[in-house]
Design a protein around this motif. Structure first.
Motif, mmCIF file in Angstrom:
data_model
loop_
_atom_site.group_PDB
_atom_site.id
_atom_site.type_symbol
_atom_site.label_atom_id
_atom_site.label_comp_id
_atom_site.label_asym_id
_atom_site.label_seq_id
_atom_site.Cartn_x
_atom_site.Cartn_y
_atom_site.Cartn_z
ATOM 1 N N SER A 1 0.837 -1.206 0.000
ATOM 2 C CA SER A 1 0.000 0.000 0.000
ATOM 3 C C SER A 1 0.866 1.248 0.000
ATOM 4 O O SER A 1 0.567 2.227 -0.685
ATOM 5 C CB SER A 1 -0.938 0.014 1.211
ATOM 6 N N SER B 1 -7.299 5.542 -12.591
ATOM 7 C CA SER B 1 -8.150 4.579 -11.895
ATOM 8 C C SER B 1 -9.566 4.605 -12.465
ATOM 9 O O SER B 1 -10.033 5.616 -12.984
ATOM 10 C CB SER B 1 -8.160 4.854 -10.394
ATOM 11 N N VAL C 1 -15.392 1.486 -9.683
ATOM 12 C CA VAL C 1 -15.922 0.145 -9.478
ATOM 13 C C VAL C 1 -17.340 0.234 -8.925
ATOM 14 O O VAL C 1 -18.229 -0.490 -9.339
ATOM 15 C CB VAL C 1 -15.017 -0.650 -8.505
ATOM 16 N N GLU D 1 -10.405 1.516 -8.818
ATOM 17 C CA GLU D 1 -9.282 0.593 -8.834
ATOM 18 C C GLU D 1 -8.333 0.918 -9.972
ATOM 19 O O GLU D 1 -8.744 1.454 -10.997
ATOM 20 C CB GLU D 1 -9.762 -0.860 -8.960
ATOM 21 N N TYR D 2 -7.081 0.568 -9.742
ATOM 22 C CA TYR D 2 -6.036 0.756 -10.749
ATOM 23 C C TYR D 2 -5.026 -0.366 -10.571
ATOM 24 O O TYR D 2 -4.682 -0.724 -9.436
ATOM 25 C CB TYR D 2 -5.354 2.117 -10.560
ATOM 26 N N TYR D 3 -4.547 -0.923 -11.669
ATOM 27 C CA TYR D 3 -3.541 -1.976 -11.592
ATOM 28 C C TYR D 3 -2.156 -1.361 -11.719
ATOM 29 O O TYR D 3 -1.839 -0.735 -12.728
ATOM 30 C CB TYR D 3 -3.748 -3.037 -12.681
ATOM 31 N N THR E 1 -3.452 -4.804 -7.793
ATOM 32 C CA THR E 1 -4.606 -3.915 -7.837
ATOM 33 C C THR E 1 -4.609 -2.994 -6.623
ATOM 34 O O THR E 1 -4.430 -3.427 -5.494
ATOM 35 C CB THR E 1 -5.916 -4.718 -7.887
ATOM 36 N N VAL E 2 -4.826 -1.724 -6.915
ATOM 37 C CA VAL E 2 -4.849 -0.690 -5.882
ATOM 38 C C VAL E 2 -6.257 -0.111 -5.813
ATOM 39 O O VAL E 2 -6.876 0.161 -6.838
ATOM 40 C CB VAL E 2 -3.826 0.420 -6.223
ATOM 41 N N LYS E 3 -6.746 0.055 -4.595
ATOM 42 C CA LYS E 3 -8.071 0.643 -4.371
ATOM 43 C C LYS E 3 -7.892 2.087 -3.935
ATOM 44 O O LYS E 3 -7.091 2.385 -3.042
ATOM 45 C CB LYS E 3 -8.799 -0.139 -3.285
ATOM 46 N N THR F 1 -10.310 5.279 -2.671
ATOM 47 C CA THR F 1 -11.630 5.751 -2.280
ATOM 48 C C THR F 1 -11.650 7.265 -2.460
ATOM 49 O O THR F 1 -10.731 7.963 -2.025
ATOM 50 C CB THR F 1 -11.933 5.389 -0.809
ATOM 51 N N SER G 1 -3.463 -0.979 -1.203
ATOM 52 C CA SER G 1 -3.255 -2.089 -2.121
ATOM 53 C C SER G 1 -4.225 -3.203 -1.745
ATOM 54 O O SER G 1 -4.441 -3.473 -0.563
ATOM 55 C CB SER G 1 -1.823 -2.584 -2.036
ATOM 56 N N LEU G 2 -4.803 -3.865 -2.744
ATOM 57 C CA LEU G 2 -5.671 -5.010 -2.472
ATOM 58 C C LEU G 2 -4.867 -6.301 -2.450
ATOM 59 O O LEU G 2 -5.388 -7.348 -2.103
ATOM 60 C CB LEU G 2 -6.787 -5.091 -3.527
#
Length: 139
Positions: free
Chosen positions: A67, A81, A84, A106-108, A114-116, A118, A135-136
């Motif tokens: 993260s 991003s 979602v 989300e963005y890779y 994959t990064v979230k 908000t 980071s997810l």
């Protein structure tokens, strides 16, 4: 900005150091981006960086090595991003009171996964504010 060495451990000291790295990175980013915002290609709107962005992200992202690495990709995440979902704010969260809704995006990131992100939509002026990045993925 010079090369940053991010501690990968989970000790209290490692987490504190990652929090410091995140806060310093935002400080540097803000000095380079006077408007404190970037245009998101998918929302077709600006995502703004505010104090809440720094506080929430540094507190949450610092707990996880990936993260923290993700935050260092801030420009790419803000710009690229994809949305979602849109969710209601958490009524138990004092920090979310200023927002009417939260956009989950989300963005890779290569090497991170994959990064979230908000993004909060402010009640007062509908401004979109980056709330938190994590980071997810995990190592």
């Amino acid at each position: 900005m010079e090369k940053i060495e991010v501690p990968s451990g989970n000790s209290v000291n490692d987490i504190k150091n990652r929090e410091k790295i995140i806060r310093e990175y935002y400080k540097h980013w803000k000095s380079q981006n006077q408007e404190q915002r970037l245009f998101n290609l998918h929302l077709k709107d600006y995502i703004n960086i505010r104090m809440i962005s720094i506080v929430e992200t540094s507190e949450h992202a610092s707990k996880n090595y990936l993260s923290t690495l993700a935050v260092l990709q801030l420009d790419a995440i803000l710009t690229n991003s994809r949305m979602v979902s849109v969710v209601n704010t958490d009524p138990r969260s004092k920090n979310q009171n200023q927002f009417e809704k939260m956009i989950i995006m989300e963005y890779y990131c290569m090497g991170i996964g994959t990064v979230k992100m908000t993004v909060g939509i402010k009640r007062s002026n509908k401004e979109k504010v980056q709330y938190c990045i994590t980071s997810l993925s995990s190592i």
